[in-house]
Enzyme design. Structure first.
Site, PDB file in Angstrom:
ATOM      1  N   GLU A  98      30.341 -19.803 -36.472  1.00  0.00           N
ATOM      2  CA  GLU A  98      30.167 -19.437 -35.054  1.00  0.00           C
ATOM      3  C   GLU A  98      31.531 -19.242 -34.382  1.00  0.00           C
ATOM      4  O   GLU A  98      31.677 -18.405 -33.488  1.00  0.00           O
ATOM      5  CB  GLU A  98      29.296 -20.497 -34.347  1.00  0.00           C
ATOM      6  CG  GLU A  98      27.842 -20.364 -34.798  1.00  0.00           C
ATOM      7  CD  GLU A  98      27.060 -21.658 -34.904  1.00  0.00           C
ATOM      8  OE1 GLU A  98      27.460 -22.662 -34.283  1.00  0.00           O
ATOM      9  OE2 GLU A  98      26.047 -21.672 -35.625  1.00  0.00           O
ATOM     10  N   GLU A 167      28.557 -22.530 -45.952  1.00  0.00           N
ATOM     11  CA  GLU A 167      27.452 -22.306 -45.017  1.00  0.00           C
ATOM     12  C   GLU A 167      27.145 -20.809 -44.947  1.00  0.00           C
ATOM     13  O   GLU A 167      27.776 -20.080 -44.167  1.00  0.00           O
ATOM     14  CB  GLU A 167      27.827 -22.798 -43.616  1.00  0.00           C
ATOM     15  CG  GLU A 167      28.106 -24.281 -43.529  1.00  0.00           C
ATOM     16  CD  GLU A 167      27.893 -24.815 -42.106  1.00  0.00           C
ATOM     17  OE1 GLU A 167      27.131 -25.784 -41.977  1.00  0.00           O
ATOM     18  OE2 GLU A 167      28.444 -24.255 -41.151  1.00  0.00           O
ATOM     19  N   GLY A 173      20.495 -22.028 -38.904  1.00  0.00           N
ATOM     20  CA  GLY A 173      19.592 -22.014 -37.759  1.00  0.00           C
ATOM     21  C   GLY A 173      18.402 -21.090 -37.934  1.00  0.00           C
ATOM     22  O   GLY A 173      17.693 -20.798 -36.979  1.00  0.00           O
TER      23      GLY A 173
HETATM   24  P1  13P Z   1      21.499 -25.538 -39.107  1.00  0.00           P
HETATM   25  O1  13P Z   1      21.391 -26.828 -39.887  1.00  0.00           O
HETATM   26  O2  13P Z   1      20.894 -25.629 -37.738  1.00  0.00           O
HETATM   27  O3  13P Z   1      21.060 -24.361 -39.901  1.00  0.00           O
HETATM   28  O4  13P Z   1      23.071 -25.328 -38.824  1.00  0.00           O
HETATM   29  C1  13P Z   1      23.964 -25.393 -39.890  1.00  0.00           C
HETATM   30  C2  13P Z   1      25.346 -25.419 -39.344  1.00  0.00           C
HETATM   31  O5  13P Z   1      25.836 -24.418 -38.838  1.00  0.00           O
HETATM   32  C3  13P Z   1      26.103 -26.672 -39.426  1.00  0.00           C
HETATM   33  O6  13P Z   1      27.442 -26.494 -39.133  1.00  0.00           O
END
Ligand code: 13P
Length: 258
Positions: A98, A167, A173
């Site tokens: 992000e 990730e 998400g």
């Molecule tokens: P989620 O577990 O909500 O998919 O997010 C993962 C994340 O970006 C952790 O840094």
């Protein structure tokens, strides 16, 4: 080589100070029982001082989601590593997707931040991962290896000074978790890269977490993969009971330390 498991909550832009206090107060008794797992909570800045104070004498590491690599100066809106250390922060996320995608952080920035954190004795959790388009187009490994190599360049430390988190952006998400085999495949490749670019000792010591829709229902299978050392969890770590379940699963899958 036995690596300690790690389970980390990334709250992202969620929780007031009051909500943070309730969460941490409920977490600490469970955390104290989990002797085979390192735990971290990456919180927004507004509650980070309070979380650091509450976790000071506990095994939970208070973590920042972001910082700048300069120590002070005319950088409006930023915080520095000495400022984070001043309030008791022990670990930092670097290069979360992000930050990369929404705020334009590039590999060079991520590498500088990682070095600054390590220099100061903080544990950086460096995030890497590909988009859906990159994966579908066969460019997953180009992207991920490029991100890892950028951080390794000129970095002269032992493997226990850094943690990576794989990730995949398409799994964050979305509820669309990478299969345990996909997670192992990517993380295994990252470890192989660490082995080739450094040595066995380095590659065997670095912990590599998986992140992307980890939840109580899938964590055990993900954690059972050979090269997966833990999880970095967003949504399923927002409720403390659910995060405690994830910690318990990591504890259950951890090799006993004699
Ligand atoms: P989620 O577990 O909500 O998919 O997010 C993962 C994340 O970006 C952790 O840094």
């Amino acid at each position: 080589m036995t690596r300690r498991s790690m389970m980390a909550a990334n709250w992202k832009m969620n929780k007031t100070v009051r909500e943070a206090q309730d969460y941490v107060a409920a977490l600490i008794p469970h955390a104290t029982d989990a002797s085979n797992v390192d735990m971290a909570v990456f919180t927004p800045l507004t509650c980070l001082g309070e979380v650091a104070r509450m976790t000071e004498d506990s095994p939970v590491l208070a973590g920042a989601q972001n910082f700048y690599f300069e120590d002070s100066g005319a950088f409006t809106g930023e915080v520095s590593i000495p400022m984070l250390q001043d309030i008791g922060v022990k670990t930092v996320l670097v290069g979360h997707s992000e930050r990369r995608e929404v705020f334009g952080e590039d590999d060079a920035m991520v590498a500088r931040k990682t070095k600054r954190a390590i220099e100061a004795g903080l544990l950086p959790v460096v995030c890497v991962g590909e988009t859906k388009e990159e994966r579908d187009g066969g460019g997953m490994w180009d992207k991920v290896s490029g991100q890892v190599n950028a951080v390794l360049e000129g970095l002269d430390v032992g493997g226990d000074a850094i943690v990576f988190a794989y990730e995949p952006i398409w799994a964050i998400g979305t509820g669309d978790t990478a299969s345990p085999e996909d997670a192992q495949d990517a993380i295994g490749q990252i470890r192989k890269l660490l082995r080739e670019s450094r040595d066995d000792a380095f590659a065997d010591a670095v912990r590599i977490l998986y992140g992307g829709s980890v939840k109580p229902g899938n964590v055990a299978e993900i954690m059972s993969q050979e090269d997966v050392d833990g999880g970095l969890v967003g949504g399923a770590a927002l409720e403390v009971d659910s995060f405690v379940e994830l910690i318990q699963a990591a504890e259950d899958s951890a090799p006993d330390e004699e």
